[in-house]
Motif scaffolding. Structure first.
Motif, short mmCIF file in Angstrom:
data_model
loop_
_atom_site.label_atom_id
_atom_site.label_comp_id
_atom_site.label_asym_id
_atom_site.label_seq_id
_atom_site.Cartn_x
_atom_site.Cartn_y
_atom_site.Cartn_z
N UNK A 1 0.85 -1.21 0.00
CA UNK A 1 0.00 0.00 0.00
C UNK A 1 0.88 1.25 0.00
N UNK A 2 0.81 2.01 -1.08
CA UNK A 2 1.55 3.28 -1.15
C UNK A 2 0.56 4.43 -1.29
N UNK A 3 0.87 5.52 -0.57
CA UNK A 3 0.09 6.76 -0.71
C UNK A 3 1.03 7.88 -1.13
N UNK A 4 0.53 8.81 -1.94
CA UNK A 4 1.29 10.02 -2.23
C UNK A 4 1.54 10.77 -0.93
N UNK A 5 2.54 11.64 -0.92
CA UNK A 5 2.92 12.26 0.36
C UNK A 5 2.16 13.55 0.69
N UNK A 6 1.08 13.80 -0.02
CA UNK A 6 0.29 15.00 0.30
C UNK A 6 -1.19 14.76 0.07
#
Ligand code: DO4
Ligand code: MG
Length: 298
Positions: free
Chosen positions: A181-186
């Motif tokens: 699971x990856x999310x953008x940092x903003x």
């Protein structure tokens, strides 16, 4: 502007606002969870320029995944026609995908606790026992503790097609694993996004010098309403520190494509941002997540 979680060298993470090449701390607030305790209107006031500390150059900080505390990531599935078609192609049980696409109740599944999430520049994972893996680039909705949509980010719902294809009961194993699971940092706040059902999602995968896959879709093709998905999620559940719900993928490579170690996966969603990660295999490359969580809670 983007709501971010950032860290100065040797200091604990804090919540901030990124504008251009700077990050400014939000006065009186340290965690993203605290921002998600506010209503959307309160959040807008709390993150207005007059509530921010001195700006810090982006080059001096580490941006973390924008979720903490008891925050969770959930995913919706089979919300685009392309996803329905791809699952039916890969699966031994085609009818479940066909039925859920048009059913009143959407498919929702838990993807990751906050501490498991990776972000920009960190690796994404594929399982060592899976032969066929793909990224899933998805618009992710950020909801506060009241179930109100307060912003948007990008989720890569990295998935094993071979494990899910063998039997849909294996979905938790096809979806939940180290680096999956990856999310953008903003988080782009809701008041800055004119129409979340009219965003362009692009995916590009590089292998060495070669671009081995590109795809594009629009959130116009998403068959569910965003607030409906959030309402179904909140009907039986509390999310005291907020939740991020990825809304499903509309881009799935053909069956002859599979991720490999060191592939670089780049996702862009118009108005929301970008998310780029390199593929790593197995559990060991993600040991840093547990280590940093233990360190933060020491
Ligand atoms: O039904 C399996 C998962 C579907 C999914 O993750 C998606 O459509 O994005
Ligand atoms: Mg997905």
């Amino acid at each position: 502007m983007h709501l971010v979680r950032f860290q100065l060298p040797g200091q604990p993470p804090q919540a901030g606002v990124r504008t251009g090449d700077t990050v400014a701390p939000v006065r009186g607030i340290t965690r993203i969870a605290e921002l998600l305790h506010l209503t959307a209107e309160e959040l807008r006031t709390a993150t207005a320029p007059d509530q921010l500390g001195d700006p810090i150059p982006l080059s001096g900080v580490r941006l973390l995944a924008p979720l903490d505390g008891y925050g969770e990531v959930w995913c919706a599935g089979v919300t685009y026609e392309r996803s329905r078609g791809a699952r039916m192609e890969e699966s031994t049980e085609q009818s479940v995908y066909d039925r859920v696409y048009s059913a009143k109740r959407p498919e929702l599944f838990p993807k990751a606790a906050a501490w498991r999430v990776v972000t920009e520049g960190e690796p994404i994972g594929i399982r060592g026992d899976s032969g066929h893996d793909v990224p899933e680039p998805e618009l992710a909705v950020v909801a506060n503790r009241y179930g109100e949509i307060v912003g948007f980010t990008i989720c890569n719902d990295v998935s094993s097609r071979s494990i899910e294809g063998e039997n849909p009961l294996y979905i938790p194993q096809a979806k939940v694993f180290a680096g999956g699971c990856a999310l953008a940092n903003g988080i782009r706040p809701v008041w800055e996004v004119a129409d979340p059902k009219d965003l362009t999602i692009d995916l590009a995968i590089r292998r060495g010098d070669e671009e081995v896959f590109t795809g594009t879709t629009s959130t116009k093709n998403l068959v569910r309403e965003l607030q409906d998905l959030i309402d179904v999620l909140f009907f039986p559940n509390d999310f005291p520190d907020g939740v991020i719900l990825a809304t499903g993928t509309g881009i799935v490579p053909e069956l002859d494509f599979a991720l490999q170690a060191d592939d670089v996966v780049a996702i862009a969603i118009s108005e929301i941002g970008t998310l780029t990660n390199t593929v790593a295999v197995g559990r060991e490359p993600f040991a840093f997540l547990a280590a940093q969580t233990l360190e933060e809670n020491r």
